[in-house]
Design a protein around this motif. Structure first.
Motif, mmCIF file in Angstrom:
data_model
loop_
_atom_site.group_PDB
_atom_site.id
_atom_site.type_symbol
_atom_site.label_atom_id
_atom_site.label_comp_id
_atom_site.label_asym_id
_atom_site.label_seq_id
_atom_site.Cartn_x
_atom_site.Cartn_y
_atom_site.Cartn_z
ATOM 1 N N ASN A 258 11.538 5.356 0.416
ATOM 2 C CA ASN A 258 12.579 4.353 0.674
ATOM 3 C C ASN A 258 12.313 3.469 1.886
ATOM 4 O O ASN A 258 13.123 2.586 2.195
ATOM 5 N N ASN A 259 11.208 3.690 2.538
ATOM 6 C CA ASN A 259 10.926 2.951 3.779
ATOM 7 C C ASN A 259 10.002 1.771 3.503
ATOM 8 O O ASN A 259 8.936 1.621 4.109
ATOM 9 N N ILE A 260 10.451 0.885 2.618
ATOM 10 C CA ILE A 260 9.574 -0.178 2.117
ATOM 11 C C ILE A 260 9.360 -1.322 3.115
ATOM 12 O O ILE A 260 8.539 -2.199 2.871
ATOM 13 N N LYS A 261 10.063 -1.297 4.240
ATOM 14 C CA LYS A 261 9.866 -2.338 5.255
ATOM 15 C C LYS A 261 8.827 -1.945 6.305
ATOM 16 O O LYS A 261 8.557 -2.711 7.231
ATOM 17 N N LEU A 262 8.229 -0.782 6.142
ATOM 18 C CA LEU A 262 7.241 -0.319 7.119
ATOM 19 C C LEU A 262 6.076 -1.296 7.240
ATOM 20 O O LEU A 262 5.487 -1.706 6.240
ATOM 21 N N THR A 263 5.744 -1.635 8.481
ATOM 22 C CA THR A 263 4.563 -2.470 8.762
ATOM 23 C C THR A 263 3.482 -1.671 9.492
ATOM 24 O O THR A 263 2.309 -2.019 9.416
ATOM 25 N N THR A 264 3.896 -0.600 10.191
ATOM 26 C CA THR A 264 2.940 0.194 10.971
ATOM 27 C C THR A 264 3.198 1.680 10.775
ATOM 28 O O THR A 264 4.335 2.142 10.915
ATOM 29 N N ILE A 265 2.134 2.410 10.448
ATOM 30 C CA ILE A 265 2.196 3.869 10.362
ATOM 31 C C ILE A 265 1.107 4.452 11.251
ATOM 32 O O ILE A 265 -0.079 4.158 11.073
ATOM 33 N N ASP A 266 1.512 5.261 12.210
ATOM 34 C CA ASP A 266 0.561 5.978 13.059
ATOM 35 C C ASP A 266 0.662 7.456 12.725
ATOM 36 O O ASP A 266 1.632 8.132 13.070
ATOM 37 N N ILE A 267 -0.360 7.956 12.020
ATOM 38 C CA ILE A 267 -0.406 9.361 11.619
ATOM 39 C C ILE A 267 -1.657 10.028 12.189
ATOM 40 O O ILE A 267 -2.118 11.067 11.715
ATOM 41 N N ALA A 268 -2.215 9.425 13.238
ATOM 42 C CA ALA A 268 -3.473 9.905 13.827
ATOM 43 C C ALA A 268 -3.318 11.302 14.423
ATOM 44 O O ALA A 268 -2.230 11.726 14.797
ATOM 45 N N LEU A 284 3.015 -3.212 4.610
ATOM 46 C CA LEU A 284 2.185 -2.480 5.568
ATOM 47 C C LEU A 284 1.059 -3.355 6.120
ATOM 48 O O LEU A 284 0.302 -3.961 5.371
ATOM 49 N N GLU A 285 0.963 -3.398 7.462
ATOM 50 C CA GLU A 285 -0.055 -4.190 8.143
ATOM 51 C C GLU A 285 -1.084 -3.321 8.858
ATOM 52 O O GLU A 285 -2.248 -3.684 8.946
ATOM 53 N N GLU A 286 -0.650 -2.168 9.377
ATOM 54 C CA GLU A 286 -1.547 -1.310 10.153
ATOM 55 C C GLU A 286 -1.341 0.157 9.799
ATOM 56 O O GLU A 286 -0.203 0.617 9.690
ATOM 57 N N ILE A 287 -2.460 0.856 9.632
ATOM 58 C CA ILE A 287 -2.442 2.303 9.419
ATOM 59 C C ILE A 287 -3.408 2.933 10.416
ATOM 60 O O ILE A 287 -4.580 2.581 10.456
ATOM 61 N N TRP A 288 -2.916 3.860 11.191
ATOM 62 C CA TRP A 288 -3.761 4.592 12.133
ATOM 63 C C TRP A 288 -3.836 6.039 11.658
ATOM 64 O O TRP A 288 -2.890 6.802 11.806
ATOM 65 N N ALA A 289 -4.950 6.396 11.053
ATOM 66 C CA ALA A 289 -5.108 7.737 10.473
ATOM 67 C C ALA A 289 -6.365 8.416 10.993
ATOM 68 O O ALA A 289 -6.921 9.301 10.343
ATOM 69 N N ASN A 290 -6.816 8.010 12.148
ATOM 70 C CA ASN A 290 -8.015 8.614 12.721
ATOM 71 C C ASN A 290 -7.772 10.069 13.123
ATOM 72 O O ASN A 290 -6.650 10.507 13.303
ATOM 73 N N ASN A 291 -8.881 10.827 13.197
ATOM 74 C CA ASN A 291 -8.851 12.224 13.637
ATOM 75 C C ASN A 291 -7.917 13.087 12.791
ATOM 76 O O ASN A 291 -7.054 13.790 13.303
ATOM 77 N N ASN A 292 -8.115 12.993 11.492
ATOM 78 C CA ASN A 292 -7.438 13.877 10.563
ATOM 79 C C ASN A 292 -8.492 14.675 9.786
ATOM 80 O O ASN A 292 -9.584 14.922 10.316
ATOM 81 N N LEU A 293 -8.190 15.057 8.556
ATOM 82 C CA LEU A 293 -9.106 15.883 7.756
ATOM 83 C C LEU A 293 -9.510 15.164 6.474
ATOM 84 O O LEU A 293 -9.732 15.790 5.442
ATOM 85 N N LEU A 294 -9.626 13.837 6.540
ATOM 86 C CA LEU A 294 -9.957 13.033 5.363
ATOM 87 C C LEU A 294 -11.446 13.151 5.035
ATOM 88 O O LEU A 294 -12.303 12.766 5.829
ATOM 89 N N GLU A 295 -11.741 13.668 3.845
ATOM 90 C CA GLU A 295 -13.124 13.903 3.413
ATOM 91 C C GLU A 295 -13.713 12.646 2.760
ATOM 92 O O GLU A 295 -13.016 11.649 2.537
ATOM 93 N N THR A 296 -14.983 12.717 2.403
ATOM 94 C CA THR A 296 -15.688 11.596 1.774
ATOM 95 C C THR A 296 -15.000 11.136 0.493
ATOM 96 O O THR A 296 -14.999 9.946 0.161
ATOM 97 N N SER A 297 -14.399 12.061 -0.211
ATOM 98 C CA SER A 297 -13.710 11.718 -1.465
ATOM 99 C C SER A 297 -12.554 10.737 -1.243
ATOM 100 O O SER A 297 -12.078 10.097 -2.185
ATOM 101 N N CYS A 298 -12.120 10.598 -0.014
ATOM 102 C CA CYS A 298 -10.981 9.737 0.287
ATOM 103 C C CYS A 298 -11.331 8.250 0.260
ATOM 104 O O CYS A 298 -10.418 7.411 0.314
ATOM 105 N N PHE A 299 -12.612 7.897 0.171
ATOM 106 C CA PHE A 299 -12.972 6.478 0.020
ATOM 107 C C PHE A 299 -12.354 5.916 -1.260
ATOM 108 O O PHE A 299 -11.888 4.775 -1.287
#
Length: 347
Positions: A258-268, A284-299
């Motif tokens: 329901n949060n369709i107005k989100l422009t920035t998500i920081d989940i780092a 959505l304009e910016e996503i910060w997802a660095n330093n998580n557990l995202l594997e190669t398959s996530c491309f």
């Protein structure tokens, strides 16, 4: 865009450095010792430092800044002389007691007591015109004695010793509440703050997102460096535009339907394993997802979930296995998956 929010700058912290979380653990372990030492601290006072300090200000001054002036006794400043004073800044002094502001009750709208030695909120009841109150970086344990300050819009209680959100029901005009770097464990008692647009709760001990439904006007929610494990209970925050969740223990991207107005998500700096449940966030304009557990398959997930987000310009993915295992091709793969993105990581 630099990944530092206003409150983070004030706290002097970089949101996505591993060392921050290490410091948080150390600080937590020694906090009780520090509290005891600070309580015993003796403040060296100069009995005459306040006298004449404000002589250069005219009687009709609307703003006074007396920063880092070793002030400890407010009544000795002679504030009754200033009949039109609207903004008073007494940052970085030696003030222990809030007192002597009664002569300013008809005019004062901003009071800044940041970085003093105040342990109790009191003697503010007559300042009913106040719109901004900053008591950050003090020794306050309890939020209280604010009931008459019903015109307050901005409250800053950053870096105190507050363990409970309480006694805010009468402050229905507040739009910005900053409680970062305290000892809060539960989000509660915010029901009456229906005009709240910004809520800053970073660097506390909060374990769950809860009791946020009444805050339908909230635009910014910052709850970095806490103890969250799940994204939940955000359904009623229809106007939410920015959410900062770095340095927690969140395992899944979810609960943002329901949060369709989100422009920035920081989940780092969390434990995210997949890019998912984001394709509907067309603003959505910016996503910060660095330093998580995202594997190669996530491309492949990048293109599937984010490829259709035309407003997306910035993404941070460094420090994930998908980057560490593909250093030579990582940036090219991100560009291929997300051709609309202009910035990948910090460069």
């Amino acid at each position: 865009m630099d990944k530092v929010t206003t409150s983070q700058k004030e706290l002097g912290e970089q949101p996505n450095e591993i060392t921050q979380s290490k410091r948080a653990v150390v600080n937590e372990n020694i906090s009780d010792v520090e509290d005891e030492e600070e309580e015993e601290e003796e403040v060296t006072q100069n009995d005459n430092v306040e006298e004449g300090l404000l002589d250069d200000y005219p009687d009709d001054a609307e703003e006074i800044d007396a920063i880092h002036s070793r002030i400890s006794d407010i009544p000795k400043l002679g504030l009754e002389r200033f009949k039109q004073l609207e903004r008073l800044c007494l940052r970085q002094n030696l003030i222990m007691d809030i007192e002597g502001f009664e002569p300013l009750s008809n005019t004062l709208v901003e009071l800044d007591l940041y970085d003093n030695k105040i342990s109790r909120i009191r003697n503010l009841s007559e300042l009913t015109k106040l719109k901004m109150l900053d008591l950050s970086f003090n020794k306050i344990k309890h939020i209280k004695n604010l009931d008459t300050l019903t015109n307050l819009e901005d409250i800053y209680f950053v870096s105190n010793r507050i363990s409970k959100i309480e006694n805010l029901d009468h402050l229905t005009l507040v739009t910005n509440l900053e409680l970062g770097a305290n000892k809060i464990r539960v989000i509660e008692n915010l029901d009456k703050l229906i005009l709240l647009k910004q809520l800053w709760l970073g660097k506390n001990k909060i374990t769950r997102l809860e009791n946020l439904n009444p805050l339908s006007n909230l635009r910014i929610l910052s709850i970095q460096s806490n103890r969250l494990t799940k994204l939940e209970n955000l359904e009623e925050l229809h106007n939410l535009e920015e959410i900062y969740l770095s340095h927690n223990a969140i395992e899944k991207l979810e609960g943002l339907e329901n949060n369709i107005k989100l422009t920035t998500i920081d989940i780092a700096n969390n434990r995210i394993k997949h890019i998912e449940n984001l394709s509907h966030l067309t603003n959505l304009e910016e996503i910060w997802a660095n330093n998580n557990l995202l594997e190669t398959s996530c491309f492949d997930e990048l293109n599937k979930e984010l490829g259709g987000l035309k407003e997306l310009t910035t993404i941070y993915l460094e420090g994930n296995p998908m980057q560490l295992a593909n250093r030579a091709t990582y940036r090219n793969k991100v560009h291929l998956a997300l051709p609309q993105v202009k910035q990948i990581d910090a460069t």
